[in-house]
Design a protein around this motif. Structure first.
Motif, PDB file in Angstrom:
ATOM      1  N   GLU A   1       0.912  -1.274  -0.125  1.00 58.48           N
ATOM      2  CA  GLU A   1       0.068   0.061  -0.107  1.00 58.48           C
ATOM      3  C   GLU A   1       0.818   1.330  -0.022  1.00 58.48           C
ATOM      4  O   GLU A   1       0.662   2.505  -0.695  1.00 58.48           O
ATOM      5  CB  GLU A   1      -0.920   0.112   1.265  1.00 58.48           C
ATOM      6  CG  GLU A   1      -2.322   0.618   0.967  1.00 58.48           C
ATOM      7  CD  GLU A   1      -3.223   0.523   2.135  1.00 58.48           C
ATOM      8  OE1 GLU A   1      -3.846   1.311   2.295  1.00 58.48           O
ATOM      9  OE2 GLU A   1      -3.070  -0.497   3.133  1.00 58.48           O
TER      10      GLU A   1
ATOM     11  N   ARG B   1       3.750   1.645  -1.182  1.00 56.31           N
ATOM     12  CA  ARG B   1       4.418   1.603  -2.366  1.00 56.31           C
ATOM     13  C   ARG B   1       3.629   2.187  -3.599  1.00 56.31           C
ATOM     14  O   ARG B   1       4.095   3.150  -4.149  1.00 56.31           O
ATOM     15  CB  ARG B   1       4.980   0.108  -2.921  1.00 56.31           C
ATOM     16  CG  ARG B   1       5.727   0.182  -4.389  1.00 56.31           C
ATOM     17  CD  ARG B   1       6.093  -1.383  -4.605  1.00 56.31           C
ATOM     18  NE  ARG B   1       4.722  -1.784  -4.964  1.00 56.31           N
ATOM     19  CZ  ARG B   1       4.753  -2.986  -5.738  1.00 56.31           C
ATOM     20  NH1 ARG B   1       5.928  -3.777  -5.509  1.00 56.31           N
ATOM     21  NH2 ARG B   1       3.612  -3.678  -5.950  1.00 56.31           N
ATOM     22  N   GLU B   2       2.298   1.831  -3.348  1.00 56.82           N
ATOM     23  CA  GLU B   2       1.373   2.359  -4.250  1.00 56.82           C
ATOM     24  C   GLU B   2       1.184   3.774  -4.079  1.00 56.82           C
ATOM     25  O   GLU B   2       0.829   4.769  -4.933  1.00 56.82           O
ATOM     26  CB  GLU B   2       0.158   1.694  -4.015  1.00 56.82           C
ATOM     27  CG  GLU B   2      -0.904   1.460  -5.175  1.00 56.82           C
ATOM     28  CD  GLU B   2      -0.336   1.355  -6.299  1.00 56.82           C
ATOM     29  OE1 GLU B   2      -0.688   2.192  -7.407  1.00 56.82           O
ATOM     30  OE2 GLU B   2       0.724   0.405  -6.562  1.00 56.82           O
ATOM     31  N   THR B   3       1.200   4.412  -2.686  1.00 58.78           N
ATOM     32  CA  THR B   3       0.710   5.747  -2.394  1.00 58.78           C
ATOM     33  C   THR B   3       1.875   6.653  -2.129  1.00 58.78           C
ATOM     34  O   THR B   3       1.705   7.833  -2.197  1.00 58.78           O
ATOM     35  CB  THR B   3      -0.113   5.649  -1.337  1.00 58.78           C
ATOM     36  OG1 THR B   3       0.453   4.958  -0.019  1.00 58.78           O
ATOM     37  CG2 THR B   3      -1.537   5.008  -1.540  1.00 58.78           C
ATOM     38  N   PHE B   4       3.266   5.922  -2.080  1.00 61.84           N
ATOM     39  CA  PHE B   4       4.320   6.936  -1.883  1.00 61.84           C
ATOM     40  C   PHE B   4       5.452   6.779  -3.002  1.00 61.84           C
ATOM     41  O   PHE B   4       5.766   7.862  -3.231  1.00 61.84           O
ATOM     42  CB  PHE B   4       5.026   6.682  -0.412  1.00 61.84           C
ATOM     43  CG  PHE B   4       4.353   7.323   0.579  1.00 61.84           C
ATOM     44  CD1 PHE B   4       4.502   8.495   1.238  1.00 61.84           C
ATOM     45  CD2 PHE B   4       3.360   6.585   1.350  1.00 61.84           C
ATOM     46  CE1 PHE B   4       3.976   9.030   2.218  1.00 61.84           C
ATOM     47  CE2 PHE B   4       2.642   7.291   2.461  1.00 61.84           C
ATOM     48  CZ  PHE B   4       2.884   8.386   2.872  1.00 61.84           C
ATOM     49  N   PHE B   5       5.459   5.481  -3.475  1.00 61.58           N
ATOM     50  CA  PHE B   5       6.485   5.463  -4.393  1.00 61.58           C
ATOM     51  C   PHE B   5       5.755   4.744  -5.879  1.00 61.58           C
ATOM     52  O   PHE B   5       6.270   3.899  -6.389  1.00 61.58           O
ATOM     53  CB  PHE B   5       7.481   4.349  -3.867  1.00 61.58           C
ATOM     54  CG  PHE B   5       8.056   4.914  -2.785  1.00 61.58           C
ATOM     55  CD1 PHE B   5       9.146   5.673  -2.794  1.00 61.58           C
ATOM     56  CD2 PHE B   5       7.835   4.378  -1.743  1.00 61.58           C
ATOM     57  CE1 PHE B   5       9.611   6.161  -1.462  1.00 61.58           C
ATOM     58  CE2 PHE B   5       8.331   4.879  -0.483  1.00 61.58           C
ATOM     59  CZ  PHE B   5       9.378   5.687  -0.470  1.00 61.58           C
ATOM     60  N   ASN B   6       4.844   5.720  -6.394  1.00 60.09           N
ATOM     61  CA  ASN B   6       4.010   5.193  -7.565  1.00 60.09           C
ATOM     62  C   ASN B   6       4.618   5.995  -8.774  1.00 60.09           C
ATOM     63  O   ASN B   6       4.672   7.168  -8.972  1.00 60.09           O
ATOM     64  CB  ASN B   6       2.484   5.671  -7.486  1.00 60.09           C
ATOM     65  CG  ASN B   6       1.682   5.399  -8.436  1.00 60.09           C
ATOM     66  OD1 ASN B   6       2.107   5.217  -9.598  1.00 60.09           O
ATOM     67  ND2 ASN B   6       0.432   4.812  -8.012  1.00 60.09           N
TER      68      ASN B   6
ATOM     69  N   PHE C   1      -5.091  11.606  -4.030  1.00 61.96           N
ATOM     70  CA  PHE C   1      -5.028  10.968  -2.929  1.00 61.96           C
ATOM     71  C   PHE C   1      -3.562  10.112  -2.752  1.00 61.96           C
ATOM     72  O   PHE C   1      -3.603   8.922  -2.489  1.00 61.96           O
ATOM     73  CB  PHE C   1      -5.987  10.164  -2.589  1.00 61.96           C
ATOM     74  CG  PHE C   1      -7.459  10.779  -2.171  1.00 61.96           C
ATOM     75  CD1 PHE C   1      -7.359  12.158  -2.335  1.00 61.96           C
ATOM     76  CD2 PHE C   1      -8.393  10.248  -1.486  1.00 61.96           C
ATOM     77  CE1 PHE C   1      -8.427  13.044  -1.369  1.00 61.96           C
ATOM     78  CE2 PHE C   1      -9.449  11.146  -1.161  1.00 61.96           C
ATOM     79  CZ  PHE C   1      -9.317  12.212  -0.992  1.00 61.96           C
TER      80      PHE C   1
ATOM     81  N   TYR D   1       0.692  10.301  -2.229  1.00 60.02           N
ATOM     82  CA  TYR D   1       1.794  11.141  -1.691  1.00 60.02           C
ATOM     83  C   TYR D   1       2.928  11.266  -2.515  1.00 60.02           C
ATOM     84  O   TYR D   1       4.015  11.830  -2.332  1.00 60.02           O
ATOM     85  CB  TYR D   1       2.084  10.781  -0.296  1.00 60.02           C
ATOM     86  CG  TYR D   1       1.128  10.720   0.819  1.00 60.02           C
ATOM     87  CD1 TYR D   1       0.764  11.835   1.586  1.00 60.02           C
ATOM     88  CD2 TYR D   1       0.070   9.774   0.702  1.00 60.02           C
ATOM     89  CE1 TYR D   1      -0.082  11.781   2.435  1.00 60.02           C
ATOM     90  CE2 TYR D   1      -0.997  10.068   1.773  1.00 60.02           C
ATOM     91  CZ  TYR D   1      -1.079  10.832   2.617  1.00 60.02           C
ATOM     92  OH  TYR D   1      -2.144  10.847   3.301  1.00 60.02           O
TER      93      TYR D   1
END
Lengths: 284, 279
Positions: free
Chosen positions: B53, B55-60, B245, B247
């Motif tokens: 999660e 990875r998806e929201t901070f390192f996308n 949504f 980061y």
């Protein structure tokens, strides 16, 4: 060669960044628990038997009154209690918690069951969180000081050279960029009060906010300001309750909103708290 | 190692090989320990339950690619603001330091003002100062005062950093031995000539590393101007964050700040280090 440890560190950092690849799992966002799962008063809530509802602090009118969500006054407070009622949680079984907008969608466990904070539903956001069926569709309104140039505008085009201010995280910024497309880059403020202060100070000539906010502002906060007009955001701006991704409650909350809509209860709340919204002239 | 090999004794050769062996050994240990520590950290993070999660929201990568050009455009404003403020800070800071170290009795009120300036502006959190200046000055509704948020933010940063930098200069001036001044006066220079030609050149050279250090700090703090509304890197990153949504744009902004602060920090290291010390 004493660089070797440094190189290893860099490689590790790259692995962290690169390892993120592009795993965009496109789910259509249709969480469809059957209606039978929504046993009144017995949902899979954060804490048993209690429904935890979140909003930001301070909570602004007309969505919340006196910065107190628990009083049931204000549109979103009333809607939240109505939804809770339909889910089988009477007022005494509803607990409020503070959730800043920017952390409401952070990964990790949430400490609320649903969050009402004038949050617009967009496809990009739906990849990260669940939204209930929308409970409100907002138009955007332009607010300007009465003696300003911007106040005389009668069309979107006449606002093209206006120095505009908006609040961060709102869809108002998208609306401004897509619809008004001003020659000067809009100023983006942290919160509603900063946006209002900037207008009062003349740091911006006009601000763009949701219609109910605009009506509240000109009635209560900025006496020498008026609503120039309203326009609809591209694709419409619908607000839904925010829930954790794949929350078991999403379908239930959506069902409750649908019931409120059918029974006319939602319309009544809308009328009671956000009424004069239709008063502003449409801007073409 | 280009000394004549002919005079190398066996003993010396032995010593050299031993040294090399030792060097190789410590490198190997450093590499191994780096691998163990970083590898452990990485495994710890990558196998954590929330990692997919995060990875998806901070390192996308998708969001990164999409947001980077916009954030970079905002970063240009940061860089411009930083350079202008830094120039102003170096000048104003020096002026205040000179006032505070002056001896003339007539300058007492100025010295007092200098002390108050430093106390006040060094004592207020920078973010608060930015906020107060940014929303307070326009509220006066006086014509002629700036209302542009970038200018106001720049003024606030200049006030704050001038106070810090004045103290750095003052420490530098104080570190020059008083004999220098006495000698300058003895050869017939006036007080101000002594300051300008003898004391200041030595003082400024000595405090160059701490000055650069404050510059690094300023480079990060320009992001504070974002609370006044201008679309600089941090603000644009926040906007895209709110839209998606996600980061990741903040990571993009962080990398841009790092791209300037890290080289500057290395420069500071070099200036302060034993081999590259500025004299």
């Amino acid at each position: 060669m004493r660089k070797l440890p440094v190189i290893l560190t860099l490689v590790a950092l790259l692995a962290l960044l690169g390892g993120c690849g592009s795993s965009s799992d496109d789910d259509t966002g249709s969480t469809s628990a059957s209606a039978a799962d929504c046993e009144p008063g017995n949902l899979a809530t954060q804490s048993d038997g209690v429904l935890t509802v979140a909003t930001d602090e301070p909570a602004y009118p007309p969505y919340f009154i006196d910065n107190d969500p628990t009083n049931g006054k204000g549109f979103e407070s009333a809607v939240a209690y109505a939804i809770a009622e339909h889910l089988g949680y009477p007022k005494a079984k509803v607990r409020w918690t503070v959730e800043p907008f920017n952390s409401s969608y952070a990964p990790g466990p949430k400490d609320f069951d649903f969050d009402v904070n004038q949050i617009s539903i967009t496809p990009a956001r739906q990849k990260v969180v669940d939204f209930s069926k929308p409970y409100y569709t907002a138009n955007q309104a332009v607010v300007a000081l009465k003696d300003s140039e911007a106040a005389k505008a009668t069309s979107i085009e006449e606002l093209g050279d206006t120095k505009l201010g908006v609040q961060i995280g709102t869809t108002s910024l998208d609306a401004v960029e897509d619809v008004i497309d001003p020659s000067e880059e809009p100023q983006v403020f942290n919160n509603s009060s900063d946006t209002v202060t900037a207008l009062k100070n003349g740091q911006v000539e006009a601000i763009v906010v949701d219609v109910p906010t605009a009506l509240y502002l000109v009635a209560a906060e900025i006496e020498d300001a008026g609503v120039v007009g309203q326009f609809s955001a591209p694709g419409g701006d619908q607000w839904g309750a925010l829930l954790a991704k794949d929350s078991p409650l999403t379908a239930c909350v959506s069902k409750a909103v649908a019931e409120l809509e059918e029974s006319g209860e939602l319309e009544a709340l809308n009328e009671r708290w956000m009424s004069k919204a239709a008063g502003a002239p449409e801007l073409e | 190692m280009s000394e004549s090999a002919a005079i190398l004794s066996d003993r010396r050769l032995e010593r050299e090989t031993a040294k090399r062996r030792q060097a190789r050994r410590s490198q190997a240990i450093a590499a191994a320990s780096t691998l163990v520590v970083l590898g452990g950290l990485l495994t710890w993070i990558l196998t954590s339950p929330g990692w997919p999660e995060v990875r998806e929201t901070f390192f996308n990568w998708e969001v990164f690619k999409e947001s980077f050009p916009d954030v970079l455009r905002g970063f240009w404003l940061d860089v411009k603001l930083m350079v202008i403020v830094e120039v102003a800070v170096l000048a104003i800071g020096l002026l205040i330091a000179l006032v505070r170290t002056s001896r003339a009795p007539a300058l007492f009120p100025l010295r007092m003002l200098g002390t108050v300036f430093v106390d006040v502006f060094r004592g207020i959190p920078t973010i608060l100062l930015v906020y107060l200046v940014g929303f307070g000055i326009p509220a006066l509704q006086l014509t002629g005062l700036p209302t542009d948020p970038v200018v106001l933010g720049g003024i606030a940063l200049t006030l704050s950093y001038s106070a810090y930098v004045a103290e750095v200069y003052r420490a530098g001036i104080g570190s020059v031995h008083r004999g220098q001044r006495d000698a300058a006066l003895a050869v017939g220079l006036t007080d101000s000539q002594a300051m300008r030609h003898v004391i200041l050149p030595q003082a400024v050279r000595r405090v160059a590393p701490p000055l650069l250090n404050d510059f690094v700090a300023l480079q990060k703090d320009v992001a504070l101007v974002s609370i006044l509304g201008p679309q600089e890197a941090f603000r644009i990153a926040q906007i895209i964050q709110g839209e998606n949504f996600n980061y990741t744009p903040l990571i993009a902004a962080a990398l841009l700040y790092l791209a300037i602060t890290v080289p500057l920090a290395r420069l500071v290291d070099r200036m302060g280090g034993p081999e590259g010390a500025v004299r």
